[in-house]
Write a protein that holds these residues in place. Sequence first.
Motif, mmCIF file in Angstrom:
data_model
loop_
_atom_site.group_PDB
_atom_site.id
_atom_site.type_symbol
_atom_site.label_atom_id
_atom_site.label_comp_id
_atom_site.label_asym_id
_atom_site.label_seq_id
_atom_site.Cartn_x
_atom_site.Cartn_y
_atom_site.Cartn_z
ATOM 1 N N VAL A 211 51.165 43.860 46.850
ATOM 2 C CA VAL A 211 51.653 42.683 46.121
ATOM 3 C C VAL A 211 52.989 42.976 45.443
ATOM 4 O O VAL A 211 53.890 42.134 45.424
ATOM 5 C CB VAL A 211 50.604 42.220 45.091
ATOM 6 C CG1 VAL A 211 51.161 41.106 44.222
ATOM 7 C CG2 VAL A 211 49.335 41.754 45.804
ATOM 8 N N PHE A 214 55.553 42.948 48.468
ATOM 9 C CA PHE A 214 55.726 41.776 49.328
ATOM 10 C C PHE A 214 55.394 40.451 48.651
ATOM 11 O O PHE A 214 55.559 39.395 49.250
ATOM 12 C CB PHE A 214 54.864 41.937 50.594
ATOM 13 C CG PHE A 214 55.184 43.196 51.357
ATOM 14 C CD1 PHE A 214 56.408 43.338 51.996
ATOM 15 C CD2 PHE A 214 54.275 44.242 51.407
ATOM 16 C CE1 PHE A 214 56.708 44.507 52.694
ATOM 17 C CE2 PHE A 214 54.563 45.411 52.098
ATOM 18 C CZ PHE A 214 55.792 45.544 52.742
ATOM 19 N N GLY A 215 54.917 40.500 47.400
ATOM 20 C CA GLY A 215 54.655 39.266 46.678
ATOM 21 C C GLY A 215 55.929 38.697 46.077
ATOM 22 O O GLY A 215 57.043 39.201 46.304
ATOM 23 N N GLU A 216 55.761 37.662 45.297
ATOM 24 C CA GLU A 216 56.906 37.015 44.665
ATOM 25 C C GLU A 216 57.638 37.989 43.740
ATOM 26 O O GLU A 216 57.034 38.624 42.893
ATOM 27 C CB GLU A 216 56.437 35.797 43.871
ATOM 28 C CG GLU A 216 57.566 34.998 43.252
ATOM 29 C CD GLU A 216 57.068 33.775 42.495
ATOM 30 O OE1 GLU A 216 57.881 33.119 41.824
ATOM 31 O OE2 GLU A 216 55.847 33.494 42.585
ATOM 32 N N GLY A 218 59.117 40.687 44.787
ATOM 33 C CA GLY A 218 59.083 42.041 45.330
ATOM 34 C C GLY A 218 60.285 42.376 46.188
ATOM 35 O O GLY A 218 61.055 43.273 45.898
ATOM 36 N N TYR A 304 60.379 46.955 41.031
ATOM 37 C CA TYR A 304 59.977 45.595 40.625
ATOM 38 C C TYR A 304 60.365 45.335 39.169
ATOM 39 O O TYR A 304 60.869 44.258 38.831
ATOM 40 C CB TYR A 304 58.471 45.423 40.813
ATOM 41 C CG TYR A 304 57.991 44.018 40.519
ATOM 42 C CD1 TYR A 304 57.878 43.080 41.533
ATOM 43 C CD2 TYR A 304 57.672 43.633 39.208
ATOM 44 C CE1 TYR A 304 57.451 41.783 41.260
ATOM 45 C CE2 TYR A 304 57.248 42.353 38.934
ATOM 46 C CZ TYR A 304 57.141 41.426 39.956
ATOM 47 O OH TYR A 304 56.732 40.140 39.680
ATOM 48 N N LEU A 326 50.853 39.774 37.753
ATOM 49 C CA LEU A 326 50.951 39.318 39.138
ATOM 50 C C LEU A 326 49.707 38.639 39.699
ATOM 51 O O LEU A 326 49.770 38.076 40.790
ATOM 52 C CB LEU A 326 51.303 40.510 40.047
ATOM 53 C CG LEU A 326 52.641 41.202 39.780
ATOM 54 C CD1 LEU A 326 52.807 42.404 40.696
ATOM 55 C CD2 LEU A 326 53.792 40.225 39.983
ATOM 56 N N PHE A 327 48.586 38.691 38.994
ATOM 57 C CA PHE A 327 47.335 38.282 39.625
ATOM 58 C C PHE A 327 46.603 37.212 38.815
ATOM 59 O O PHE A 327 46.806 37.052 37.611
ATOM 60 C CB PHE A 327 46.418 39.500 39.810
ATOM 61 C CG PHE A 327 46.989 40.553 40.711
ATOM 62 C CD1 PHE A 327 46.789 40.493 42.080
ATOM 63 C CD2 PHE A 327 47.746 41.596 40.190
ATOM 64 C CE1 PHE A 327 47.313 41.467 42.916
ATOM 65 C CE2 PHE A 327 48.269 42.571 41.024
ATOM 66 C CZ PHE A 327 48.053 42.508 42.387
ATOM 67 N N HIS A 328 45.721 36.506 39.513
ATOM 68 C CA HIS A 328 44.791 35.565 38.882
ATOM 69 C C HIS A 328 43.898 36.347 37.925
ATOM 70 O O HIS A 328 43.561 37.519 38.193
ATOM 71 C CB HIS A 328 43.953 34.879 39.968
ATOM 72 C CG HIS A 328 43.021 33.824 39.451
ATOM 73 N ND1 HIS A 328 41.792 34.138 38.908
ATOM 74 C CD2 HIS A 328 43.141 32.473 39.398
ATOM 75 C CE1 HIS A 328 41.186 33.023 38.533
ATOM 76 N NE2 HIS A 328 41.987 31.993 38.821
#
Length: 496
Positions: A211, A214-216, A218, A304, A326-328
């Motif tokens: 994450v 490759f997540g928002e 990143g 990051y 970064l996470f729920h």
Amino acid sequence: MAIGVWISLFAYFALMIGIGLYAMRTSTSTSEDYILGGRTLSPQVAALSAGASDMSGWLLLGLPGAMFVSGLGSAWIGIGLFVGAFFNWILVAPRLREQTVHYGNAITIPAFLANRFPTRALSLRTVSAVVIVVFFAVYTASGLVAGGKLFESAFSGVVSIGSLSDYTVGIIITLGVVLAYTVIGGFLAVSLTDFVQGCIMMLALVIMPAVVLFGEGGGGFSQASQTLNEVDPTLLSWTEGLTFIGWLSAVTWGLGYFGQPHIIVRFMAIRKLKDVPTARNIGMSWMAISLIGAISLGIFGRAYAIRNGLDVQDPETIFIILANLLFHPLVTGFLYAALLAAIMSTISSQLLVASSSLTEDFYRLFLNKQASEKQTVGVGRISVVLVGLVAAVIASDPDSQVLGLVSNAWAGFGAAFGPLIILSLMWSRTNGAGAIAGMIVGALTVMTWISLGWSGEFMGGPGVYEIIPGFIASFIAILIVSSVTADTGEYQHIDR
């Protein structure tokens, strides 16, 4: 704090305590059950239990923090550990499983050494038990520091009670849950919870770096590499800026594996000798994935943080910061549980080994030689609580560094027990006098090296990690003293 985080954490706590209750009903009737699980661990449980109890909060806090600050040069610690763990499974695991049974069915490391060297049995049990209790108090404290940092960083202002800070409450909660399942369920509870915790840790170390990259926000490998090169090109170099002494001090962490009682006791508990290769393959695969994940988290977590303007005041909390960002909330709670899993799996293993030494090598040896199985198990439970409380006092300083505490305890065990375990299993000429000499010389060398500050700065240059002189001095002491003293025929050949 989002309710989803609490749901995940309470589910994790409930699962750990539930496993403890199951183990209490299954395997706590005798001292062998409580201390060694009746030697019934499957290869899967033995492998992940050894790995999870080994890595601790260091894997999710200390190593990513070192990578965050220093870059790929710090990864040599992980590489050295991987190599050391592999040879530990090859050289020590099968021999220790076989010989602890052969020499009087020993259920603790001090008891094995006493049975292996009967001419120095009392001295060996006493000295080795003292070393175990002292160094494990420090080692356990490092885990509690990690737990305190988690609650201080993730639950700031939420869990403080009266005059107690978030850090202190974090220590209390971490220790409380660990004591709950360790006291009631013993070794089997510790091993089963380690297996579950190992799975959680590995999954978290796969999810988090993916994450981050490759997540928002990143940007992938190319953007991360570009960002790090702009800040400091040496961050992506394995060797630039790294001295030979610095490299040697990093890779020799692997020497410590041979003398870690909370790890090698798993070898003693594997149900069959033929299960060792299977356990080794599972354990090394788990370790490779987890170390790569932790290294990636630290190095790419810094990229990051730079790209997104994050203020990371304590590099050892990068996992916590990113989990929250970064996470729920439900996933964040799971990731916090992964960190607690890393912390608790090691603390519980260390508490149990320390309490087993207090029980078998002090109480049963000096205070009550005729103690019943029920009395022994009861004393073991009390000892778990006592060692935990001492560790909590040591961990009370919020400025403590996880990696620093771990490195000191790791070196102490590695030097005191590592050469002795190797030579007692593999060199028939090793005798009791050599064993005592090696253990004392190794422990004293490490403590002297630390007290003189030579691990931080030595001869005007970079420090030399204390395990190097300690391990070498111990090895030489055993060889010399065993060679110049009489061979008393303590080695027993095993027919296969």
